[in-house]
Design a protein around this motif. Structure first.
Motif, mmCIF file in Angstrom:
data_model
loop_
_atom_site.group_PDB
_atom_site.id
_atom_site.type_symbol
_atom_site.label_atom_id
_atom_site.label_comp_id
_atom_site.label_asym_id
_atom_site.label_seq_id
_atom_site.Cartn_x
_atom_site.Cartn_y
_atom_site.Cartn_z
ATOM 1 N N PHE A 231 0.607 -1.210 0.116
ATOM 2 C CA PHE A 231 0.207 0.052 0.184
ATOM 3 C C PHE A 231 0.669 1.186 0.050
ATOM 4 C CE2 PHE A 231 -3.430 -2.492 1.747
ATOM 5 C CZ PHE A 231 -4.066 -3.054 1.209
ATOM 6 N N GLU A 232 2.422 1.414 0.628
ATOM 7 C CA GLU A 232 2.507 2.330 1.225
ATOM 8 C C GLU A 232 3.308 2.844 -0.396
ATOM 9 O OE1 GLU A 232 6.727 3.380 3.300
ATOM 10 O OE2 GLU A 232 5.081 2.314 4.006
ATOM 11 N N LYS A 233 4.248 1.582 -0.981
ATOM 12 C CA LYS A 233 3.941 2.166 -2.653
ATOM 13 C C LYS A 233 2.734 2.556 -3.307
ATOM 14 C CE LYS A 233 7.689 0.865 -3.901
ATOM 15 N NZ LYS A 233 9.083 2.529 -4.188
ATOM 16 N N ALA A 234 2.016 2.226 -3.288
ATOM 17 C CA ALA A 234 0.425 2.685 -4.302
ATOM 18 C C ALA A 234 0.422 3.805 -4.238
ATOM 19 C CB ALA A 234 -0.389 2.063 -4.316
ATOM 20 N N LYS A 235 0.829 4.758 -2.724
ATOM 21 C CA LYS A 235 0.272 5.913 -2.768
ATOM 22 C C LYS A 235 1.533 6.619 -2.990
ATOM 23 C CE LYS A 235 -0.802 6.494 2.032
ATOM 24 N NZ LYS A 235 -0.310 6.909 3.488
ATOM 25 N N VAL A 236 2.687 6.226 -3.222
ATOM 26 C CA VAL A 236 3.517 7.020 -4.263
ATOM 27 C C VAL A 236 2.860 7.274 -5.914
ATOM 28 C CG1 VAL A 236 6.037 6.989 -5.431
ATOM 29 C CG2 VAL A 236 5.320 5.839 -2.706
ATOM 30 N N PHE A 237 2.365 6.317 -6.069
ATOM 31 C CA PHE A 237 1.863 6.467 -7.699
ATOM 32 C C PHE A 237 0.256 6.961 -7.505
ATOM 33 C CE2 PHE A 237 4.792 2.896 -7.733
ATOM 34 C CZ PHE A 237 5.644 3.266 -8.666
ATOM 35 N N GLY A 238 -0.577 7.465 -6.660
ATOM 36 C CA GLY A 238 -1.387 8.053 -6.961
ATOM 37 C C GLY A 238 -2.536 7.378 -6.272
ATOM 38 N N ALA A 239 -2.486 6.536 -5.419
ATOM 39 C CA ALA A 239 -3.049 5.474 -4.539
ATOM 40 C C ALA A 239 -4.215 6.451 -3.631
ATOM 41 C CB ALA A 239 -3.636 4.393 -4.650
ATOM 42 N N THR A 240 -5.492 6.390 -3.461
ATOM 43 C CA THR A 240 -5.942 7.372 -2.282
ATOM 44 C C THR A 240 -6.610 6.661 -1.342
ATOM 45 O OG1 THR A 240 -8.486 7.064 -3.724
ATOM 46 C CG2 THR A 240 -6.753 9.491 -4.101
ATOM 47 N N ASP A 241 -7.076 5.411 -1.520
ATOM 48 C CA ASP A 241 -7.556 4.605 -0.975
ATOM 49 C C ASP A 241 -6.898 3.325 -1.081
ATOM 50 O OD1 ASP A 241 -9.645 6.885 -1.509
ATOM 51 O OD2 ASP A 241 -10.493 5.777 -0.081
ATOM 52 N N PHE A 242 -6.913 2.021 0.465
ATOM 53 C CA PHE A 242 -6.092 1.102 0.224
ATOM 54 C C PHE A 242 -7.140 -0.400 1.007
ATOM 55 C CE2 PHE A 242 -3.624 4.870 0.495
ATOM 56 C CZ PHE A 242 -2.696 4.305 -0.789
ATOM 57 N N VAL A 243 -7.152 -0.748 0.011
ATOM 58 C CA VAL A 243 -7.805 -2.172 0.637
ATOM 59 C C VAL A 243 -7.331 -3.021 0.423
ATOM 60 C CG1 VAL A 243 -10.556 -3.082 0.256
ATOM 61 C CG2 VAL A 243 -10.169 -0.858 -0.215
ATOM 62 N N ASN A 244 -7.754 -4.092 1.313
ATOM 63 C CA ASN A 244 -6.850 -5.682 1.807
ATOM 64 C C ASN A 244 -7.948 -6.137 2.085
ATOM 65 O OD1 ASN A 244 -6.101 -8.036 2.011
ATOM 66 N ND2 ASN A 244 -4.672 -7.115 4.103
ATOM 67 N N PRO A 245 -8.454 -7.652 0.870
ATOM 68 C CA PRO A 245 -9.988 -8.078 1.310
ATOM 69 C C PRO A 245 -10.193 -9.137 2.441
ATOM 70 C CG PRO A 245 -9.112 -8.261 -1.136
ATOM 71 C CD PRO A 245 -7.909 -7.899 -0.661
ATOM 72 N N LYS A 246 -8.641 -9.003 2.421
ATOM 73 C CA LYS A 246 -7.943 -9.925 4.209
ATOM 74 C C LYS A 246 -8.988 -9.457 4.950
ATOM 75 C CE LYS A 246 -4.770 -13.317 2.358
ATOM 76 N NZ LYS A 246 -3.615 -13.689 3.161
ATOM 77 N N ASP A 247 -9.166 -8.440 4.566
ATOM 78 C CA ASP A 247 -10.152 -7.817 5.920
ATOM 79 C C ASP A 247 -11.730 -7.218 6.353
ATOM 80 O OD1 ASP A 247 -7.694 -6.737 6.968
ATOM 81 O OD2 ASP A 247 -7.617 -4.597 6.258
ATOM 82 N N TYR A 248 -11.994 -8.257 4.932
ATOM 83 C CA TYR A 248 -13.261 -7.801 5.199
ATOM 84 C C TYR A 248 -13.999 -9.008 5.207
ATOM 85 C CZ TYR A 248 -12.851 -3.447 3.750
ATOM 86 O OH TYR A 248 -12.227 -2.077 4.466
ATOM 87 N N PRO A 251 -17.504 -9.737 0.146
ATOM 88 C CA PRO A 251 -17.285 -10.079 -1.071
ATOM 89 C C PRO A 251 -17.004 -8.488 -1.322
ATOM 90 C CG PRO A 251 -19.538 -10.992 -1.330
ATOM 91 C CD PRO A 251 -19.183 -10.126 -0.320
ATOM 92 N N ILE A 252 -15.309 -8.487 -1.892
ATOM 93 C CA ILE A 252 -14.686 -7.032 -1.799
ATOM 94 C C ILE A 252 -15.644 -6.721 -3.314
ATOM 95 C CG2 ILE A 252 -13.283 -7.903 -4.304
ATOM 96 C CD1 ILE A 252 -12.098 -6.117 -0.843
ATOM 97 N N SER A 253 -16.007 -6.963 -4.026
ATOM 98 C CA SER A 253 -17.519 -5.694 -5.017
ATOM 99 C C SER A 253 -18.057 -5.145 -3.829
ATOM 100 C CB SER A 253 -17.667 -6.869 -5.563
ATOM 101 O OG SER A 253 -18.815 -7.548 -5.656
ATOM 102 N N GLN A 254 -18.659 -6.624 -2.916
ATOM 103 C CA GLN A 254 -19.331 -5.433 -1.805
ATOM 104 C C GLN A 254 -19.297 -4.250 -1.118
ATOM 105 O OE1 GLN A 254 -22.020 -8.164 0.201
ATOM 106 N NE2 GLN A 254 -22.948 -7.009 1.380
ATOM 107 N N VAL A 255 -17.895 -4.572 -0.771
ATOM 108 C CA VAL A 255 -17.215 -3.788 -0.565
ATOM 109 C C VAL A 255 -16.985 -2.118 -0.933
ATOM 110 C CG1 VAL A 255 -14.997 -2.796 1.111
ATOM 111 C CG2 VAL A 255 -16.089 -5.080 1.202
ATOM 112 N N LEU A 256 -16.103 -2.433 -2.314
ATOM 113 C CA LEU A 256 -16.150 -1.402 -3.083
ATOM 114 C C LEU A 256 -17.733 -0.358 -3.362
ATOM 115 C CD1 LEU A 256 -13.586 -2.625 -5.030
ATOM 116 C CD2 LEU A 256 -13.514 -0.514 -3.649
ATOM 117 N N ALA A 257 -18.199 -1.153 -3.665
ATOM 118 C CA ALA A 257 -20.199 -1.037 -3.613
ATOM 119 C C ALA A 257 -20.268 0.412 -3.293
ATOM 120 C CB ALA A 257 -20.665 -1.444 -4.549
ATOM 121 N N GLU A 258 -20.070 -0.544 -1.348
ATOM 122 C CA GLU A 258 -20.758 0.705 -0.417
ATOM 123 C C GLU A 258 -19.762 1.776 -0.524
ATOM 124 O OE1 GLU A 258 -20.679 -2.048 3.180
ATOM 125 O OE2 GLU A 258 -21.935 -3.300 2.358
#
Ligand SMILES: NC(=O)c1ccc[n+]([C@@H]2O[C@H](COP(=O)([O-])OP(=O)(O)OC[C@H]3O[C@@H](n4cnc5c(N)ncnc54)[C@H](O)[C@@H]3O)[C@@H](O)[C@H]2O)c1
Ligand SMILES: [Zn+2]
Ligand SMILES: [Zn+2]
Length: 378
Positions: A231-248, A251-258
């Motif tokens: 995630f730290e590297k992703a921030k360098v390239f411009g990511a604004t939000d970070f999601v680890n599917p293992k934390d939920y 389904p990750i699609s539902q997490v993102l939809a919400e």
């Protein structure tokens, strides 16, 4: 050139069998034939598609093989009929061709080309022909390249000439990972300013996709990975939000939809996992969501409910970021030299060719983004 027209004996890393470490061997590299270029490889990096061949696809007919397809080097000699290249040119070999003559090259709609290994050997990730021999045996060239070698021979249609001032130990990454991810966002997804994106898988390909989404003006970029160290590297390239599917536990699609009031505008799968390809599609908003397959696999079918597409989503794929490589790759090198494209930030390790197995292990265990191997002195 003292070596022109002669067989060159040099060091290369040979994959004799699936699932086994590569072995540094003395190999013979035949002179280039008609329309071929022999290249002294200065630097190469390891891309996950090399690991796919070695550990995932494991088709025995695809061995022995010299892996490596993300590289940069210097033309040593050229075969009959080659006018575009001369000894001394700095070049990037590529795993798709751009002959400029076939039906596909003539169409502005695609970067697929009729020439080269791809039409012959998706099953073994190589064409049947090779300029390498080792211990009397033919050794294949992965995707028409085979850059884990001090010298290799590549069809001129799959070679891009680059700015002579480009540092080869950096721009080698543009030959696959960077052009793939970046182009998947800007050329294939055609990300629009103000949009919301999700990138699944944060290796070099996914991070380059994040960089492409940012360059295209995305307002929110969700970086999705099961390895939170990325995630730290992703921030360098411009990511604004970070999601680890293992934390939920849903389904990750539902997490993102919400999180996005119904789904993202664009999603890019940069892993090569058909289950995640489905999740990425389902993470897109109905009506106009676009999902792009970037991760590589030819082992499984994918599945999705037809309603996902009937409701207006688009499912697409992207090969080398959709770039017609002869033009696209030199342009990306130029963008790097003009400080408009990040490249150095992808490099987490530098090693030499004889450490290639260490580089492969790092990637297998998610401990690197890219390892650049120095192969021949310039
Ligand atoms: N289409 C093309 O032209 C093209 C070109 C180059 C590479 N590729 C493919 O792109 C993919 C990525 O390559 P790379 O070199 O960046 O690989 P990589 O191994 O460096 O990165 C893959 C990332 O995916 C993550 N990941 C794995 N499983 C996951 C899951 N279930 N959910 C979320 N994240 C997960 C890993 O933690 C890792 O960070 C590979 O499949 C490679 O073969 C395709
Ligand atoms: Zn690659
Ligand atoms: Zn063509």
């Amino acid at each position: 050139m003292a070596t022109a027209g002669k067989v060159i004996k040099c060091k290369a890393a040979v994959a004799w069998e699936p699932n086994k470490p590569l072995v540094i061997e003395d190999v013979e590299v035949a002179p280039p034939q008609a329309n071929e270029v022999r290249i002294k490889i200065v630097a190469t990096s390891v891309c996950h598609t090399d690991l796919y061949q070695l550990f995932e696809c494991k088709n025995k007919d695809g061995f022995p093989i010299i892996l490596g397809h993300e590289a940069a080097g210097i033309v040593e000699s050229v075969g009959p009929g080659v006018t575009e290249f001369q000894p001394g040119d700095k070049v990037i070999p590529l795993c798709i061709s751009n002959c400029r003559e076939c039906r596909f090259c003539k169409s502005p709609k695609t970067n697929q080309c009729d020439r080269g290994w791809a039409s012959l050997g998706y099953d073994i990730m190589a064409g049947p022909d090779s300029r390498f021999t080792c211990k009397g045996k033919k050794v294949l060239q992965v995707m028409g390249n085979g850059t884990f070698s001090q010298y290799t021979v590549v069809d001129q249609a799959a070679v891009a000439k680059i700015d002579p001032s480009a540092p080869l130990d950096k721009v080698c990454l543009i030959g696959c990972g960077i052009c793939t991810g970046y182009g998947a966002a800007v050329n294939t997804a055609k990300v629009e300013p103000g949009s919301t994106c999700a990138v699944f898988g944060l290796g070099a390909v996914g991070l380059a996709a994040v960089m492409g989404c940012k360059a295209a003006g995305a307002k929110k970029i969700f970086a999705v990975d099961i390895n939170p160290e990325k995630f730290e590297k992703a921030k360098v390239f411009g990511a604004t939000d970070f999601v680890n599917p293992k934390d939920y536990d849903k389904p990750i699609s539902q997490v993102l939809a919400e999180m996005t009031n119904g789904g993202v505008d664009y999603s890019l799968e940069c892993i090569g996992n058909v289950e995640v390809m489905r999740s990425a599609l389902e993470s897109c908003v109905k009506g106009w969501g676009v999902s792009v397959l970037v991760g590589w696999t030819d082992l499984h079918d994918f599945a999705a409910r037809p309603i996902q597409l009937i409701a207006g989503r688009t499912w697409k794929g992207s090969d080398l970021g959709g770039y017609k490589v002869k033009d696209g790759v030199p342009e990306l090198v130029k963008a790097y030299l003009d400080k408009k494209l990040k490249v150095d930030e992808f490099i987490t390790h530098n090693m030499t060719l004889d450490q290639v197995n260490d580089a492969i292990e790092l990637m297998k265990h998610g401990k690197c983004i890219r390892t650049v191997l120095s192969v021949s002195p310039q």
